[in-house]
Design an enzyme around this catalytic site. Structure first.
Site, PDB file in Angstrom:
ATOM      1  N   HIS A 159      -2.507   3.009  -6.176  1.00 17.60           N
ATOM      2  CA  HIS A 159      -3.083   1.785  -5.615  1.00 17.60           C
ATOM      3  C   HIS A 159      -3.333   0.739  -6.698  1.00 17.60           C
ATOM      4  O   HIS A 159      -3.331  -0.465  -6.417  1.00 17.60           O
ATOM      5  CB  HIS A 159      -4.389   2.103  -4.886  1.00 17.60           C
ATOM      6  CG  HIS A 159      -4.826   1.035  -3.938  1.00 17.60           C
ATOM      7  ND1 HIS A 159      -4.110   0.719  -2.789  1.00 17.60           N
ATOM      8  CD2 HIS A 159      -5.877   0.179  -3.957  1.00 17.60           C
ATOM      9  CE1 HIS A 159      -4.711  -0.256  -2.150  1.00 17.60           C
ATOM     10  NE2 HIS A 159      -5.781  -0.612  -2.842  1.00 17.60           N
ATOM     11  N   TYR A 191      -9.580 -10.856  -7.073  1.00 19.86           N
ATOM     12  CA  TYR A 191      -8.608 -10.902  -8.164  1.00 19.86           C
ATOM     13  C   TYR A 191      -8.863 -12.058  -9.117  1.00 19.86           C
ATOM     14  O   TYR A 191      -8.376 -12.042 -10.249  1.00 19.86           O
ATOM     15  CB  TYR A 191      -7.182 -10.956  -7.604  1.00 19.86           C
ATOM     16  CG  TYR A 191      -6.822  -9.670  -6.922  1.00 19.86           C
ATOM     17  CD1 TYR A 191      -6.610  -8.507  -7.655  1.00 19.86           C
ATOM     18  CD2 TYR A 191      -6.750  -9.587  -5.536  1.00 19.86           C
ATOM     19  CE1 TYR A 191      -6.318  -7.309  -7.033  1.00 19.86           C
ATOM     20  CE2 TYR A 191      -6.455  -8.392  -4.899  1.00 19.86           C
ATOM     21  CZ  TYR A 191      -6.242  -7.262  -5.652  1.00 19.86           C
ATOM     22  OH  TYR A 191      -5.973  -6.080  -5.043  1.00 19.86           O
ATOM     23  N   LYS A 236      -2.128  -2.676   8.042  1.00 20.26           N
ATOM     24  CA  LYS A 236      -3.326  -2.252   8.758  1.00 20.26           C
ATOM     25  C   LYS A 236      -3.474  -3.029  10.062  1.00 20.26           C
ATOM     26  O   LYS A 236      -3.161  -4.204  10.132  1.00 20.26           O
ATOM     27  CB  LYS A 236      -4.569  -2.459   7.880  1.00 20.26           C
ATOM     28  CG  LYS A 236      -4.668  -1.483   6.712  1.00 20.26           C
ATOM     29  CD  LYS A 236      -5.978  -1.689   5.976  1.00 20.26           C
ATOM     30  CE  LYS A 236      -6.162  -0.654   4.871  1.00 20.26           C
ATOM     31  NZ  LYS A 236      -7.452  -0.826   4.171  1.00 20.26           N
ATOM     32  N   ARG A 241       0.864  -1.168   0.000  1.00 18.62           N
ATOM     33  CA  ARG A 241       0.000   0.000   0.000  1.00 18.62           C
ATOM     34  C   ARG A 241       0.905   1.225   0.000  1.00 18.62           C
ATOM     35  O   ARG A 241       2.012   1.184   0.529  1.00 18.62           O
ATOM     36  CB  ARG A 241      -0.902   0.019   1.234  1.00 18.62           C
ATOM     37  CG  ARG A 241      -1.807  -1.205   1.382  1.00 18.62           C
ATOM     38  CD  ARG A 241      -2.597  -1.136   2.685  1.00 18.62           C
ATOM     39  NE  ARG A 241      -3.520  -2.261   2.826  1.00 18.62           N
ATOM     40  CZ  ARG A 241      -3.240  -3.391   3.470  1.00 18.62           C
ATOM     41  NH1 ARG A 241      -2.033  -3.542   4.048  1.00 18.62           N
ATOM     42  NH2 ARG A 241      -4.122  -4.365   3.555  1.00 18.62           N
ATOM     43  N   ARG A 257      -0.673  -1.864  -6.933  1.00 21.79           N
ATOM     44  CA  ARG A 257      -0.830  -2.985  -5.984  1.00 21.79           C
ATOM     45  C   ARG A 257      -1.801  -4.013  -6.561  1.00 21.79           C
ATOM     46  O   ARG A 257      -1.560  -5.228  -6.468  1.00 21.79           O
ATOM     47  CB  ARG A 257      -1.312  -2.439  -4.644  1.00 21.79           C
ATOM     48  CG  ARG A 257      -1.680  -3.469  -3.585  1.00 21.79           C
ATOM     49  CD  ARG A 257      -1.960  -2.729  -2.280  1.00 21.79           C
ATOM     50  NE  ARG A 257      -2.870  -3.433  -1.395  1.00 21.79           N
ATOM     51  CZ  ARG A 257      -2.483  -4.309  -0.472  1.00 21.79           C
ATOM     52  NH1 ARG A 257      -1.219  -4.614  -0.349  1.00 21.79           N
ATOM     53  NH2 ARG A 257      -3.376  -4.893   0.316  1.00 21.79           N
ATOM     54  N   HIS A 275      -4.043  -9.097   3.407  1.00 25.21           N
ATOM     55  CA  HIS A 275      -5.498  -9.090   3.573  1.00 25.21           C
ATOM     56  C   HIS A 275      -5.885  -9.895   4.814  1.00 25.21           C
ATOM     57  O   HIS A 275      -5.338 -10.971   5.059  1.00 25.21           O
ATOM     58  CB  HIS A 275      -6.181  -9.712   2.354  1.00 25.21           C
ATOM     59  CG  HIS A 275      -6.226  -8.795   1.167  1.00 25.21           C
ATOM     60  ND1 HIS A 275      -6.448  -9.248  -0.122  1.00 25.21           N
ATOM     61  CD2 HIS A 275      -6.071  -7.445   1.068  1.00 25.21           C
ATOM     62  CE1 HIS A 275      -6.435  -8.215  -0.953  1.00 25.21           C
ATOM     63  NE2 HIS A 275      -6.208  -7.121  -0.259  1.00 25.21           N
TER      64      HIS A 275
END
Length: 306
Positions: free
Chosen positions: A250, A285, A182, A159, A253, A276
């Site tokens: 982004h 994806y 995150k 990110r 990515r 994730h």
């Protein structure tokens, strides 16, 4: 203290407690904390609920009324869904603080959100974008810096916030690097030689020394490079290359993940590399790859129009 001052003091106390909960207990990102704080403040002002007891009394009708007003302000479905998610957490927290045994917030179904497919760029477009951003930069060292950042996004799936959070302590790099993403979740990513070489070239030209406690990527004044600067550089370059508005930092990515999937990588591995929390976030994806294959079929197969 008059009534208005008392309300303001109570409001400040509630928001301070909510801020501490988000940052310390929930470990939310600064961006999420800002958004959740703003949403909580809007709810309190709209419904004139300035203490834990008043907040605990907010029911489904009150919450629906608030979100209806937000819709009148012109916010989209996805923003409504995000605000509802934030308010569920806030009202649950308020009910706990008010001493309620069952602190579940009011039940309210959010709007249906059609999940879009990420728009990746091709490998050539990713390289061209990084190279043109470097050419467009005011100084050579800034161009090398921006190119290194973009190659980190495309070559390692970072990110943009993760790339810009790197410090001198992360250099020199080997073929692996531990990233804190995150919710303070750590993961190990692979650093390709081309990415490592791009960072080395930038640091060799950078007028500022590498310092363990300072940002790896610096501005002209030596501060940490900020996201909007990278986003603007990419926006300028994509226009010159004729790329769509979806070609953002982004998107690099997304391209990293899509190209790995197309090369045969399994979803679990991609999930780990992207950081994730759930596999469902990575499964999007598979739709990207299918969409890319369909485009290739339509554009190249001699019987595609039959």
């Amino acid at each position: 203290m008059n009534e208005a001052a008392a309300f303001l003091a109570a409001r400040a106390d509630v928001l301070a407690a909510w801020h501490a909960h988000l940052t310390d207990a929930r470990r939310r990102s600064p961006h999420t904390v800002r958004a959740y704080m703003a949403t909580a403040g809007r709810l309190m002002d709209a419904l004139e609920a300035y203490d834990w007891a008043a907040l605990a009394r907010i029911d489904t009708a009150g919450l629906r009324h608030f979100l209806a007003e937000r819709r009148e302000d012109g916010i989209a479905n996805i923003s409504v869904a995000r605000e509802l998610s934030a308010l569920r957490g806030f009202l649950s927290f308020a009910r706990e603080k008010a001493g309620m045994v069952k602190p579940a917030p009011p039940r309210l179904r959010g709007p249906r959100i059609k999940r879009g497919i990420p728009r990746p760029v091709t490998p050539d477009e990713a390289t061209d974008l990084a190279d043109l951003v470097a050419v467009n930069a005011r100084d050579d060292w800034q161009g090398l810096r921006d190119r290194a950042v973009l190659l980190l996004l495309y070559g390692a799936g970072l990110r943009i916030a993760e790339a810009l959070s790197l410090t001198g302590a992360d250099w020199p790099m080997g073929d692996r690097l531990t990233i804190t993403g995150k919710r303070q979740k750590q993961r190990v990513i692979a650093i390709l030689p081309a990415v490592r070489e791009a960072i080395a070239a930038y640091l060799a030209a950078c007028p500022y020394p590498v310092e363990r406690d300072k940002a790896l990527f610096r501005t002209v004044k030596g501060a940490a490079l900020y996201q909007s600067a990278v986003q603007k550089a990419v926006a300028d370059a994509r226009g010159m290359l004729g790329l769509p508005d979806t070609a953002t930092p982004h998107a690099l990515r997304h391209s990293f993940a899509t190209h790995l999937l197309g090369a045969g990588a399994d979803l679990r591995s991609i999930q780990e590399l992207l950081g994730h929390a759930s596999l469902s976030s990575t499964q999007v994806y598979t739709r990207v790859d299918a969409a890319v294959l369909l485009d290739v079929y339509r554009n190249a197969h001699p019987r595609a129009e039959d």
